[in-house]
Design an enzyme around this catalytic site. Structure first.
Site, short mmCIF file in Angstrom:
data_model
loop_
_atom_site.label_atom_id
_atom_site.label_comp_id
_atom_site.label_asym_id
_atom_site.label_seq_id
_atom_site.Cartn_x
_atom_site.Cartn_y
_atom_site.Cartn_z
N CYS A 63 2.84 1.73 -1.77
CA CYS A 63 3.96 1.25 -1.08
C CYS A 63 5.19 1.64 -1.98
O CYS A 63 5.62 1.21 -2.96
CB CYS A 63 4.03 -0.16 -1.06
SG CYS A 63 5.47 -1.11 -0.20
N TYR A 194 10.96 7.01 7.69
CA TYR A 194 10.06 5.82 8.74
C TYR A 194 10.76 6.11 10.28
O TYR A 194 9.99 5.75 11.06
CB TYR A 194 10.39 4.39 8.17
CG TYR A 194 9.39 4.25 7.09
CD1 TYR A 194 8.19 3.60 7.40
CD2 TYR A 194 9.84 4.52 5.80
CE1 TYR A 194 7.33 3.51 6.26
CE2 TYR A 194 9.00 4.16 4.79
CZ TYR A 194 7.92 3.80 4.91
OH TYR A 194 6.94 3.50 3.85
#
Length: 327
Positions: A63, A194
């Site tokens: 992450c 994203y």
């Protein structure tokens, strides 16, 4: 202990025109050096005391948001002060899991899922279970998952335990500029990839793509005349950009369709990335196997087959960068 604040909404969703919208509401308690016990604040959050050995930082090497905290913990020399728990690279809809540990249990917290620490404090917690998260070891309860404040507090609140030669990651005379650049990098780059990857319409994707590359071109120009983003040494701002850049060619270029070109084809960003990667705390906390497995396996809506690509060749990250010539 519970907070009086309301928690509602999805972890992430799309707007009516298909644009990806990130939920930025987190458990925004803080760990600070100005209290001796847990103290409720007027806004319903809590301040927890700085205390060696009390907290466990739970992160995932896959992450980018958690990677920041792992880097800062190492750069500050806090390894013996704040323990580190690492989840596996994949997760289901419920939670990140400790499947890398023996018997699938975190060896300190004794739990199989990070969700357990969230529910221990908030039994009806409705949001996504995110990393990084700081967990109070004595109670097993999550303290905060507000990653910007969590990382900032590692820098500014734990100084009494930092190693003497720790870098000044939040220099007081550059705070205003850092705040501005940080916000821009989050909006345009960290979250920009994203917006490309999770766009729900062609129009939303096209806008996200153009916006991302406008930002990357500006960064390429900025780094052509300065070695680091803000001052003459690495700061938190560089860490924020690094965790996106180092994942770019491996996952964002293909998986998120951010494919105008690779970072290797942008000489100043590529040199900057190589310099940071070769510094202690950066490359040695980067795990490309876990990064690729996370994105290509977990994001089934983007990659239904869950096939993880073998490439690209990332050995160039260890080649000379020449950035020391920029003053």
């Amino acid at each position: 202990m519970t907070s009086t604040k309301e928690w509602a909404g999805d972890a992430q969703n799309a707007s009516t025109d298909g644009e990806f919208v990130r939920d930025t509401n987190y458990i925004d308690d803080r760990i600070v050096n100005t209290v001796d016990d847990v103290v409720e604040q007027p806004d319903g959050t809590f301040h927890w005391p700085v205390e060696t050995g009390r907290y466990r930082l739970v992160a995932a090497r896959a992450c980018p948001w958690a990677h920041r905290a792992v880097i800062v913990r190492q750069l500050m020399g806090l390894e013996d002060v704040i323990s580190l728990g690492l989840t596996g690279p994949t997760h289901d809809k419920r939670s990140w899991t400790f499947d890398l540990d023996p018997d699938g249990l975190d060896p300190v917290l004794g739990i199989p899922r990070l969700q357990d620490a969230y529910l221990k404090r908030f039994p009806d917690y409705p949001r996504g279970i995110t990393v990084p998260a700081m967990v109070d070891i004595p109670t097993g309860q999550v303290v905060t998952n507000d990653y910007p404040s969590l990382v900032r507090d590692l820098i500014t609140q734990w100084g009494d335990y930092a190693r003497p030669d720790a870098p000044d990651l939040w220099p007081a005379d550059h705070v205003e500029e850092m705040d501005q650049v940080n916000e821009w990098i989050f909006t345009e780059v960290n979250n920009g990839v994203y917006r490309c990857g999770f766009a729900g319409s062609q129009e939303a994707y096209d806008k996200a793509y153009d916006r991302l590359w406008t930002a990357l071109d500006k960064l390429e120009e900025r780094l052509s005349t300065r070695r680091y983003l803000v001052t003459d040494h690495i700061t938190e701002t560089d860490i924020r950009l690094f965790t996106t850049l180092v994942r770019f060619d491996a996952v964002y270029h293909g998986h998120f369709k951010a494919n105008r070109n690779k970072i290797t084809e942008m000489p100043h960003l590529w040199g900057y990335l190589r310099e940071l990667y070769q510094m202690p705390g950066f490359g040695d906390t980067t795990d490309f196997k876990q990064i690729k497995e996370h994105y290509y396996v977990v994001h089934k809506e983007v990659n239904p087959t869950q096939i993880v690509p073998k490439g690209p060749d990332l050995s160039g990250l260890l080649t000379p960068h020449g950035r020391e010539a920029i003053r």
